[in-house]
Design a protein around this motif. Structure first.
Motif, PDB file in Angstrom:
ATOM      1  N   TYR A   1      10.917   1.610   0.596  1.00 41.73           N
ATOM      2  CA  TYR A   1      10.887   0.238   0.114  1.00 41.73           C
ATOM      3  C   TYR A   1      12.106  -0.009  -0.769  1.00 41.73           C
ATOM      4  O   TYR A   1      12.580   0.903  -1.444  1.00 41.73           O
ATOM      5  CB  TYR A   1       9.650  -0.028  -0.754  1.00 41.73           C
TER       6      TYR A   1
ATOM      7  N   GLY B   1       7.222  -9.202   9.637  1.00 36.61           N
ATOM      8  CA  GLY B   1       7.088  -8.205   8.572  1.00 36.61           C
ATOM      9  C   GLY B   1       8.266  -8.272   7.636  1.00 36.61           C
ATOM     10  O   GLY B   1       9.274  -8.931   7.902  1.00 36.61           O
TER      11      GLY B   1
ATOM     12  N   TYR C   1      10.699   0.774   5.625  1.00 36.76           N
ATOM     13  CA  TYR C   1       9.451   1.288   6.184  1.00 36.76           C
ATOM     14  C   TYR C   1       9.017   0.519   7.426  1.00 36.76           C
ATOM     15  O   TYR C   1       8.290   1.041   8.274  1.00 36.76           O
ATOM     16  CB  TYR C   1       8.347   1.326   5.122  1.00 36.76           C
ATOM     17  N   LYS C   2       9.484  -0.714   7.573  1.00 39.45           N
ATOM     18  CA  LYS C   2       9.198  -1.480   8.787  1.00 39.45           C
ATOM     19  C   LYS C   2      10.202  -1.191   9.900  1.00 39.45           C
ATOM     20  O   LYS C   2      10.040  -1.652  11.025  1.00 39.45           O
ATOM     21  CB  LYS C   2       9.212  -2.974   8.470  1.00 39.45           C
TER      22      LYS C   2
ATOM     23  N   LEU D   1       6.108  -3.527  16.443  1.00 36.71           N
ATOM     24  CA  LEU D   1       5.911  -2.987  15.100  1.00 36.71           C
ATOM     25  C   LEU D   1       6.501  -1.574  15.075  1.00 36.71           C
ATOM     26  O   LEU D   1       5.795  -0.584  15.285  1.00 36.71           O
ATOM     27  CB  LEU D   1       4.418  -2.957  14.766  1.00 36.71           C
TER      28      LEU D   1
ATOM     29  N   SER E   1       7.464   0.543  12.810  1.00 35.01           N
ATOM     30  CA  SER E   1       7.440   1.078  11.451  1.00 35.01           C
ATOM     31  C   SER E   1       7.696   2.581  11.355  1.00 35.01           C
ATOM     32  O   SER E   1       7.336   3.346  12.253  1.00 35.01           O
ATOM     33  CB  SER E   1       6.093   0.766  10.800  1.00 35.01           C
TER      34      SER E   1
ATOM     35  N   GLU F   1       3.056   3.047   7.948  1.00 35.90           N
ATOM     36  CA  GLU F   1       2.208   1.865   8.055  1.00 35.90           C
ATOM     37  C   GLU F   1       0.777   2.245   7.705  1.00 35.90           C
ATOM     38  O   GLU F   1       0.223   3.194   8.263  1.00 35.90           O
ATOM     39  CB  GLU F   1       2.261   1.289   9.462  1.00 35.90           C
TER      40      GLU F   1
ATOM     41  N   GLY G   1      -1.550  -2.202   9.470  1.00 37.11           N
ATOM     42  CA  GLY G   1      -0.820  -3.130  10.320  1.00 37.11           C
ATOM     43  C   GLY G   1      -1.630  -4.369  10.614  1.00 37.11           C
ATOM     44  O   GLY G   1      -2.104  -4.563  11.731  1.00 37.11           O
TER      45      GLY G   1
END
Length: 373
Positions: free
Chosen positions: A126, A201, A206-207, A274, A276, A279, A282
């Motif tokens: 993050y 998102g 992290y995504k 997605l 990621s 996660e 989700g």
């Protein structure tokens, strides 16, 4: 008599609450005496006696540090003044700081760690890369918070596994409240005539939006009629900016959409993506299932708890841009396959549908169980 519950975490709230959050907290307030310590989003709005919200600190890079440094003292003050029966701390690190606040206050409130994802992710995936310097401290706090709390709540098989890996058995496992009504009002729309991939998102590591950008540069020449629609903002905004600049005919980017607009975007897409690196569950997958859309996602975290590979979506290894591109090409090039994924996904969502009242009862039962020892 309703138990007193303090909910503590860094979630940012705007007042008055959105209709979705209002339903959640009204349901909680029917069965518990709820107080919330959290952060404020945007300018101050109408007052809500249930919420104590703290303004962000400038410069923004210091906001998180200041929030967490002051959290034990803010919790201690709240414990002395309100004397709640329990505190629900949003995350392992927060639980450790709440335990410190309880020690300072000398108030025997029970502490429940509310684990929604991998506690190691926030300092590694993050925000600024500088967060990595705090990883050893954050990891130690998470271990202490989860191991020493009076109870632990998880949201999925994945998060339960994370907690067990730290030596604790979850007290309860149930999903966070998801207001899915806007995604269930109408029957799912048919797939669009031209293939569209939708990402919704935050633009954070992290995504793995950077992996998606690499994959789309492979997909675009192989499926030239396809479009990638990005929805989100974050520290990796330059990834989106460069992708739009390099492939203006096949990439569209919106920094934010309202909930009804997300539902409309899902109706306008062929498949949700997605990719990621980490996660917890989700939520957007569940929203996509409500609209009858399959998912191309990473085989990581809580995504496999939702997505059945080959039935409701296609799973690939996290960080593998080539595999992600191949999976997207497969779905975009085979409309019948995409339709089958969507039909199965709509059926698979049923176990995840819960009313605010059902969620509130689960939280109340958790509090009762932990308070009872």
């Amino acid at each position: 008599m309703r138990r007193k519950l303090l909910m503590a975490g860094r979630t940012r709230y705007s007042l008055p609450l959105s209709p979705s959050l209002a339903r959640k907290f009204d349901a909680l307030s029917d069965v518990l005496d709820v107080r919330v310590l959290a952060s404020r989003r945007g300018p101050g709005g109408a007052a809500d006696p249930r919420f104590t919200l703290f303004r962000p600190v400038r410069p923004r890079v210091l906001d998180g540090v200041v929030f967490y440094a002051l959290l034990p003292f803010r919790v201690a003050r709240e414990l002395r003044e309100r004397r709640p029966d329990a505190v629900l701390a949003q995350g392992g690190q927060e639980a450790a700081l709440v335990l410190l606040g309880r020690f300072l206050a000398r108030v025997p409130a029970r502490v429940i760690a509310d684990v929604h994802g991998d506690p190691a992710a926030p300092t590694r995936l993050y925000g600024s890369p500088l967060r990595k310097a705090l990883a050893p401290l954050a990891d130690a706090l998470a271990r202490a918070g989860i191991r020493r709390s009076d109870g632990v709540r998880t949201i999925s098989g994945y998060t339960s596994g994370v907690v067990r890996g730290l030596g604790r058995e979850p007290t309860a496992t149930f999903a966070a409240f998801m207001d899915l009504e806007p995604f269930l009002v109408e029957a799912p729309a048919p797939l669009p005539d031209r293939p569209v991939v939708l990402f919704v998102g935050v633009l954070e590591r992290y995504k793995a939006v950077d992996v998606l950008a690499q994959a789309w540069r492979i997909v675009a020449p192989r499926v030239p009629e396809a479009t990638l629609r990005l929805v989100g903002r974050g520290t990796l905004r330059e990834v989106a900016e460069h992708l739009v600049a390099d492939l203006p005919g096949s990439v569209r980017w919106d920094e934010s959409l309202s909930t009804p607009e997300v539902a409309t975007a899902l109706d306008a897409c062929t498949v949700l993506v997605l990719p990621s690196r980490s996660e917890g569950l989700g939520r957007v997958v569940v929203e996509g299932f409500c609209r009858g859309r399959g998912v191309v996602g990473s085989r990581v975290g809580g995504i496999p708890d939702l997505v059945d590979d080959g039935q409701t979506g296609v799973l690939v290894e996290p960080g593998d841009a080539q595999a992600l591109a191949d999976a997207l090409v497969r779905v975009l090039s085979d409309r019948a396959f995409a339709e089958r994924l969507g039909v199965t996904a709509r059926t698979a969502v049923e176990p995840w549908l819960a009313t605010p009242e059902e969620y509130a009862r689960q939280v109340r039962d958790l509090v009762e169980r932990v308070v009872a020892g």
